[in-house]
Design a protein around this motif. Structure first.
Motif, PDB file in Angstrom:
ATOM      1  N   ALA A 109       0.838  -1.209   0.000  1.00  0.00           N
ATOM      2  CA  ALA A 109       0.000   0.000   0.000  1.00  0.00           C
ATOM      3  C   ALA A 109       0.870   1.254   0.000  1.00  0.00           C
ATOM      4  CB  ALA A 109      -0.917  -0.012   1.224  1.00  0.00           C
ATOM      5  N   ARG A 110       1.969   1.184   0.738  1.00  0.00           N
ATOM      6  CA  ARG A 110       2.845   2.354   0.805  1.00  0.00           C
ATOM      7  C   ARG A 110       3.506   2.627  -0.551  1.00  0.00           C
ATOM      8  NH1 ARG A 110       7.402   4.390   4.992  1.00  0.00           N
ATOM      9  NH2 ARG A 110       5.644   4.333   6.395  1.00  0.00           N
ATOM     10  N   LEU A 111       3.956   1.574  -1.181  1.00  0.00           N
ATOM     11  CA  LEU A 111       4.607   1.741  -2.490  1.00  0.00           C
ATOM     12  C   LEU A 111       3.639   2.381  -3.485  1.00  0.00           C
ATOM     13  CD1 LEU A 111       7.245   0.970  -4.135  1.00  0.00           C
ATOM     14  CD2 LEU A 111       5.923  -0.980  -4.960  1.00  0.00           C
ATOM     15  N   ARG A 112       2.426   1.888  -3.495  1.00  0.00           N
ATOM     16  CA  ARG A 112       1.420   2.435  -4.419  1.00  0.00           C
ATOM     17  C   ARG A 112       1.152   3.896  -4.109  1.00  0.00           C
ATOM     18  NH1 ARG A 112      -3.800  -0.997  -4.353  1.00  0.00           N
ATOM     19  NH2 ARG A 112      -4.075  -0.009  -2.309  1.00  0.00           N
ATOM     20  N   GLN A 113       1.040   4.224  -2.816  1.00  0.00           N
ATOM     21  CA  GLN A 113       0.749   5.605  -2.452  1.00  0.00           C
ATOM     22  C   GLN A 113       1.917   6.523  -2.803  1.00  0.00           C
ATOM     23  OE1 GLN A 113      -2.344   6.536  -1.532  1.00  0.00           O
ATOM     24  NE2 GLN A 113      -1.425   8.521  -2.066  1.00  0.00           N
ATOM     25  N   GLU A 114       3.132   6.046  -2.548  1.00  0.00           N
ATOM     26  CA  GLU A 114       4.300   6.880  -2.881  1.00  0.00           C
ATOM     27  C   GLU A 114       4.373   7.138  -4.384  1.00  0.00           C
ATOM     28  OE1 GLU A 114       7.182   5.557   0.880  1.00  0.00           O
ATOM     29  OE2 GLU A 114       7.571   4.729  -1.112  1.00  0.00           O
ATOM     30  N   LEU A 115       4.025   6.129  -5.157  1.00  0.00           N
ATOM     31  CA  LEU A 115       4.029   6.315  -6.623  1.00  0.00           C
ATOM     32  C   LEU A 115       2.955   7.330  -7.020  1.00  0.00           C
ATOM     33  CD1 LEU A 115       4.964   5.516  -9.488  1.00  0.00           C
ATOM     34  CD2 LEU A 115       3.249   3.684  -9.416  1.00  0.00           C
TER      35      LEU A 115
ATOM     36  N   GLU B 229       4.328  -2.189  11.615  1.00  0.00           N
ATOM     37  CA  GLU B 229       2.986  -1.619  11.725  1.00  0.00           C
ATOM     38  C   GLU B 229       2.198  -1.774  10.430  1.00  0.00           C
ATOM     39  OE1 GLU B 229       1.544  -0.338  14.517  1.00  0.00           O
ATOM     40  OE2 GLU B 229       3.370  -1.205  15.404  1.00  0.00           O
ATOM     41  N   GLU B 230       2.939  -1.953   9.332  1.00  0.00           N
ATOM     42  CA  GLU B 230       2.271  -1.993   8.023  1.00  0.00           C
ATOM     43  C   GLU B 230       2.259  -3.375   7.403  1.00  0.00           C
ATOM     44  OE1 GLU B 230       4.330   0.818   5.622  1.00  0.00           O
ATOM     45  OE2 GLU B 230       3.694   2.541   6.806  1.00  0.00           O
ATOM     46  N   SER B 231       3.045  -4.274   7.953  1.00  0.00           N
ATOM     47  CA  SER B 231       3.177  -5.568   7.298  1.00  0.00           C
ATOM     48  C   SER B 231       3.212  -6.694   8.327  1.00  0.00           C
ATOM     49  CB  SER B 231       4.471  -5.592   6.472  1.00  0.00           C
ATOM     50  OG  SER B 231       4.709  -6.887   5.975  1.00  0.00           O
ATOM     51  N   SER B 232       2.781  -7.868   7.883  1.00  0.00           N
ATOM     52  CA  SER B 232       2.830  -9.034   8.770  1.00  0.00           C
ATOM     53  C   SER B 232       3.990  -9.939   8.407  1.00  0.00           C
ATOM     54  CB  SER B 232       1.521  -9.811   8.643  1.00  0.00           C
ATOM     55  OG  SER B 232       1.382 -10.292   7.322  1.00  0.00           O
ATOM     56  N   PHE B 233       4.874  -9.439   7.556  1.00  0.00           N
ATOM     57  CA  PHE B 233       5.936 -10.313   7.057  1.00  0.00           C
ATOM     58  C   PHE B 233       7.227  -9.490   6.949  1.00  0.00           C
ATOM     59  CE2 PHE B 233       7.824 -13.621   4.520  1.00  0.00           C
ATOM     60  CZ  PHE B 233       7.075 -14.754   4.802  1.00  0.00           C
ATOM     61  N   ILE B 234       8.002  -9.534   7.985  1.00  0.00           N
ATOM     62  CA  ILE B 234       9.175  -8.654   8.074  1.00  0.00           C
ATOM     63  C   ILE B 234      10.445  -9.494   8.213  1.00  0.00           C
ATOM     64  CG2 ILE B 234      10.319  -6.865   9.468  1.00  0.00           C
ATOM     65  CD1 ILE B 234       7.870  -5.817   8.006  1.00  0.00           C
TER      66      ILE B 234
ATOM     67  N   ASN C 280      -8.008  -6.888  -8.190  1.00  0.00           N
ATOM     68  CA  ASN C 280      -8.117  -7.055  -6.743  1.00  0.00           C
ATOM     69  C   ASN C 280      -6.708  -7.143  -6.182  1.00  0.00           C
ATOM     70  OD1 ASN C 280      -7.364 -10.071  -6.109  1.00  0.00           O
ATOM     71  ND2 ASN C 280      -8.492 -10.046  -8.041  1.00  0.00           N
ATOM     72  N   GLN C 281      -6.600  -6.995  -4.900  1.00  0.00           N
ATOM     73  CA  GLN C 281      -5.268  -6.944  -4.297  1.00  0.00           C
ATOM     74  C   GLN C 281      -4.736  -8.314  -3.876  1.00  0.00           C
ATOM     75  OE1 GLN C 281      -6.362  -4.874  -0.422  1.00  0.00           O
ATOM     76  NE2 GLN C 281      -5.122  -6.570   0.294  1.00  0.00           N
TER      77      GLN C 281
ATOM     78  N   GLY D  52      -2.176  -4.788  -5.497  1.00  0.00           N
ATOM     79  CA  GLY D  52      -2.121  -4.237  -4.150  1.00  0.00           C
ATOM     80  C   GLY D  52      -1.417  -5.211  -3.237  1.00  0.00           C
ATOM     81  N   PRO D  53      -1.558  -4.991  -1.917  1.00  0.00           N
ATOM     82  CA  PRO D  53      -0.895  -5.890  -0.961  1.00  0.00           C
ATOM     83  C   PRO D  53      -1.532  -7.275  -1.038  1.00  0.00           C
ATOM     84  CG  PRO D  53      -1.705  -3.881   0.094  1.00  0.00           C
ATOM     85  CD  PRO D  53      -2.303  -3.926  -1.256  1.00  0.00           C
TER      86      PRO D  53
END
Lengths: 528, 499
Positions: free
Chosen positions: B87-93, B127-132, B414-415, B442-443
């Protein structure tokens, strides 16, 4: 440079292979003979495949039998297999009714060629629904509730009892021809893919399934089962490395033209033309259907897009969409393209002395265990259809001129077929009590790293997949409908309850299916 | 005279309607290859790529429909060699494009991933991802730096495609190619296992369907030059999923060969259809496939690429003269509120145990962190969701979808890693002649069917799913509602063939 390298490689392979052949043990030498015979009747016949009777109204394209005679080794102990692929809906074998086309062929062949044993002859059907009826030798009135004379309204027509010996004669003559023509040859084994067979069962959200229902419905949940788009191929070559023929094994029955009143071999006719056009007129194509009881060539999702493509391909004049010649040609193109695409690799990898073994076994399979409720339901339906049949028959009696109307017999023969269909459930219920097992003929043929495993059913795809997944062979060809055919559904399908899984459609159930898989794998494993 | 007037009036009306939907098209490609070394996304264990086998690309198509000089609607498709689109990548773009193209509705930008498992990690914020992953602070490209590189490069491409759009034509077509295989094995006891062994007596069937339709769109400019093509295959690009090198997976050879055939400038967009339960890995008949590859001196990758290329070429040859310049074009972006999958207490307790176990192992031996850290965060997300669920059992998950009509084709994004059955439901009930479903716009998290949830196994367990089968059906229904609206009589526009 690459081409030059390939040429040298081919030359080397060719010399090496030929030397191998020349120096090898004669016990493993393979001989291959082919023939094809036209089994199109010269008079109108009943067309098999629908509830209603159809008296044929001409010929769209010939229905044929293709014969492949194989012999490995020399003398009386040589291993032999005669493959016969027929453009028919099924091969009557005495399992379901009185007719036995399979044994009629075997008797004639063995009489003509005493060194061939009946169990070395395998006859399979492509499942075209536009071919002569061969399931029974009873009078037509006993099959469809209307006499042939009435259906034909005085015009010439041929009954199944008359047609079956004629077909058997021609096929046996074809076997003799193929046997006499057999010559040293080799094989190559190929695995390609072609999207032809599509699962025709739709699971609905409430848990039930239906065959050929409308997927464009909020009730539609998913396609019930799987599909198998692998294409098992076996190419046959003469000593000059010229292609003589190819076995094409695809998990799809050939029933695009399933409502036709004209006789037709369906998409196999078009496929043979397409293969011959590219690889030579003398090339034979032997068609086999892999486990595909829940498959058909009909598009369940995306038919509009496919029809548009058919129109753009220029097939508009021949009709497009479901049941059209365009669809047949599109399927033929997919099959032929793959056969042609693999041709160079196959030619470079011919095996001249493949391992060859053939075993036939009568396997006792559990009949489907029916319940009193199944019988009651089917009997109730039969009573409804009996009433309908009686009513329609009375109408014919009261108005004899009705038989002058083309295809007048459609509804009355539907009612009779459904009446019979309801009654067999009761018969099967009683039979299961005294004969819980039913012997089924299974053939397993090993050729090189490939194995062929036959069954007489419209076998649901999952069973074929189980056999393929567990087989030790590099490639496993499942050949369904080497007999009279009844659906053999999975437990999942029985729970879904679609046509094909209901008691009236089946002799065996999941228990028999599991036994078939296990017994077939045991036979295959013995060969490895 | 009256007839002539009526005819003229109808001609005028038709022309107005037709001209109202001229398409202006632009295309570009962007190199989104990372600086090395870089951490790769897609497996539980951390992989650091020191080398790249292939570049990573983004294919871009910009579409605008116009009424004369007035823009009516837009869409920008960006297909990326990435595992998903955060989601962050898409928003930054979108933020970057908003800066560069003032007034442009950046919500019309659709960014999708091919799901290659050998592309950079995109998220490092728990905070943004479940896979770090525990990516080292030094010596490896930072996640934020890769995102910046991506945004810069793709924004350049979008700007270029948008600036150079010209009146063009489009068509659509389909063929069939068996590429994706259902990867969920069902055993006789009713359980399902992803990539479960089929060569055993307990094997019963493969759980779901496969979608072997291969849908394609082709775009030309007004010089009749092919600008771009999008190819929709219901199979994620993860043949090389275990490599430790950067690799665009099967889209690389597909793209290279299509460019060689159709022109180096042609932008190739790889779309993945609904394929959450699919992969390129064969589940049975493996020996036969391996032998054929050996005989033909080909790899499985070659095989996949050839199947797709053959299908694209067949399709192109059939549809190339059926180009359309004046087509209905609609694009709707919507945020759906989907019910979240309910976490049971048992699932919470089991997940808590795994988290604790990972924590203990890492504490005892920090060298295990690369192996266990992502797993710990993956299970840890279940705990977070469960706790949030206690506070608000009705909580929903916001999910962005796009639905478009281009002529007789519908496109629905769809994401998720959307199980194929949902895609089939959309395709079966769509009013379009041809329907493209694009997942991973999306994510990506798996969105399984009820059947799969009952069978269990990775991809259908609560750790894998933020949204469950109920949400899947809502996604299908809402997508179809929008498609239906696009096919309302009032929106219908007759097609005019350019050629």
């Amino acid at each position: 440079m690459i081409c030059l390298k390939q040429c040298f490689s081919l030359l080397f392979l060719s010399i090496f292979s030929f030397q191998n052949y020349a120096q090898s043990d004669k016990d493993k030498n393979l001989k291959v003979g082919w023939s094809t015979v036209d089994i199109t009747p010269d008079k109108p016949v009943l067309v098999a495949g629908q509830f209603h009777a159809r008296l044929s109204e001409g010929v769209m394209d010939p229905v044929t039998a293709t014969i492949l005679a194989l012999e490995s080794g020399e003398g009386t102990n040589s291993e032999k297999t005669i493959w016969i692929s027929c453009d028919l809906v099924g091969i009557s074998d005495g399992m379901r009714a009185t007719a036995n086309l399979r044994d009629e062929i075997r008797t004639r062949v063995v009489k003509a060629i005493p060194s061939i044993l009946p169990e070395q002859i395998i006859v399979n059907a492509t499942h075209t629904h536009a071919a002569p009826y061969v399931a029974s030798i009873a009078a037509v009135e006993g099959i469809y509730g209307v006499s042939l004379d009435q259906m034909a309204n005085g015009k010439p027509a041929m009954s199944p009892a008359t047609y079956i010996p004629i077909a058997a004669d021609r096929i046996a003559q074809g076997v003799v021809k193929a046997w006499k023509k057999r010559n040293p040859g080799g094989i190559s084994l190929g695995l390609g893919h072609a999207v032809v067979g599509l699962n025709r069962l739709q699971a609905l959200k409430h848990g039930k399934s239906r065959m050929y229902g409308n997927t464009n419905s909020p009730e539609f949940s998913h396609i019930e089962g799987h599909e198998d788009h692998s294409l098992n191929l076996m190419y046959f070559w003469d000593l000059n490395k010229q292609l003589t023929g190819v076995i094409i094994n695809v998990a799809a029955p050939s029933q695009v033209s399933e409502h036709s009143y004209k006789l037709s071999a369906d998409f196999w006719h078009d496929t043979k033309l397409a293969v011959k056009k590219s690889l030579g007129d003398s090339v034979y194509v032997l068609a086999q259907a892999s486990a595909a009881g829940d498959q058909s060539p009909h598009v369940m999702v995306g038919s509009k897009a496919e029809e548009r493509m058919q129109q753009l391909l220029g097939f508009g004049e021949e009709g497009t969409g479901r049941g059209s010649l365009a669809q047949r040609k599109q399927i033929a193109k997919r099959l032929a393209d793959e056969v042609i695409d693999l041709f160079p690799v196959m030619k470079a990898n011919i095996e001249w002395q493949p391992e060859f073994k053939h075993e036939k076994k009568l396997v006792p399979l559990s009949r489907r265990l029916l319940s009193p409720e199944d019988v009651a339901e089917a009997t109730e339906e039969a009573e409804i259809w009996q009433a309908e049949y009686d009513k329609l028959k009375a109408e014919v009696h009261d108005n004899p001129d009705i038989i002058k109307t083309p295809r007048w017999y459609k509804n009355i023969t539907i009612s009779y077929s459904k009446l019979r269909r309801g009654l067999v459930v009761s018969e099967r219920y009683e039979l299961e009590k005294t004969q819980p097992k039913m012997p089924i003929e299974v053939h397993v043929v090993r050729i090189g790293d490939a194995v062929f495993a036959t069954n007489p059913f419209e076998l649901y795809l999952d069973y074929g997949m189980q056999m393929k997944a567990q087989s030790p062979a590099i490639q496993t060809f499942i050949v369904q409908l080497t007999g009279s055919g009844s659906y053999l559904p999975t437990q999942r399908s029985i729970e879904g309850g679609a046509y094909g899984a209901v008691p009236a459609s089946t002799l065996m159930g999941p228990e028999g299916g599991a036994e078939l898989v296990e017994e077939t794998l045991t036979l295959i494993n013995k060969m490895w | 005279m009256v007839r002539l007037c009526v005819l003229l009036a109808m001609t005028f009306w038709l022309n107005v309607r037709l001209q109202a939907n001229d398409l202006y098209l632009g295309a570009a490609s962007a190199d989104i290859s990372p600086k090395l070394p870089v951490a790769l996304m897609g497996q539980f264990h951390m992989r650091i790529a020191e080398t790249a086998d292939t570049p990573l690309y983004a294919g871009i198509v910009a579409i605008e429909s116009r009424d004369g000089q007035t823009g009516l609607d837009t869409a920008v498709f960006v297909s990326c060699d990435l595992v998903y689109i955060s989601a962050r990548l898409r928003q930054e773009l979108r933020d970057e494009v908003a800066k560069r193209i003032p007034g442009f509705n950046v919500n019309k930008i659709i960014v999708s991933a091919t799901h290659t498992h050998t592309a950079p990690v995109l998220e490092d914020d728990l905070e943004e991802s479940s896979f770090i992953y525990p990516i080292p602070e030094e010596g490896v490209t930072k996640v934020k730096d890769y995102r910046a590189l991506f945004v810069e490069s793709v924004a350049d491409g979008i700007e270029d495609a948008w600036a150079n759009r010209s009146k063009g034509s489009v068509t659509w077509g389909m063929d069939r190619a068996a590429v994706g295989y259902n990867r969920r094995t069902v055993y006789k006891d009713g359980t399902s296992v992803m990539y479960g062994n089929t060569n055993k007596e307990e094997f019963q069937n493969l759980e779901g369907y496969e979608d072997h339709d291969m849908n394609a769109l082709f775009f030309w400019n007004d010089e009749n030059e092919l600008l771009a093509m999008s190819v929709d295959v219901a199979c994620p690009a993860q043949e090389f999923e275990h490599k430790t090198t950067v690799n665009a997976d099967y889209w690389h050879p597909v793209r290279e060969k299509l460019k060689s055939r159709f022109g180096e400038k042609v932008s190739v967009l790889g779309w993945i259809g609904a394929a959450g339960d699919q992969s390129p890995h064969s589940m049975y008949r493996k020996a036969g496939l391996a032998r054929m590859q050996e005989l033909a001196q080909k790899t499985r990758m070659d095989d996949i690429a050839e199947r797709i290329i053959r299908a694209v070429e067949n399709t192109y040859e059939i549809v190339k003269n059926d180009r359309h310049t004046n087509v209905a074009f609609h694009h709707k972006m919507e945020n759906l509120e989907l019910p979240m999958r309910i976490i049971t207490e048992e699932e919470y307790i089991a997940s808590e145990k795994v988290v604790k176990d990972c924590q203990d192992q890492i504490a005892a031996d920090p060298s295990k962190a690369p192996l266990l850290y992502a797993k710990m965060t993956w299970f840890g997300d279940v705990l977070k969701r469960y706790e949030a669920q206690q506070k608000n059992p009705e909580a929903t998950y916001t999910s962005e979808i796009h639905v478009l009509r281009i002529g007789d084709a519908a496109i629905a994004t769809n994401q998720f890693e959307l199980f194929t059955d949902y895609g089939i439901r959309i395709q079966a009930r769509s009013k379009a002649i041809q329907t493209f479903v694009i997942q991973l716009a999306g994510p990506g998290t798996y969105l399984p069917t009820e059947k799969a949830i009952a069978g269990g196994g990775y991809s259908a367990v609560c750790q894998s799913n933020v949204v469950g089968a109920e949400g899947g059906q809502l996604l299908v229904d809402r997508t179809l509602e929008i498609i239906d609206k696009f096919w309302d009589k009032e929106n219908e526009v007759s097609l005019k063939k350019k050629l």
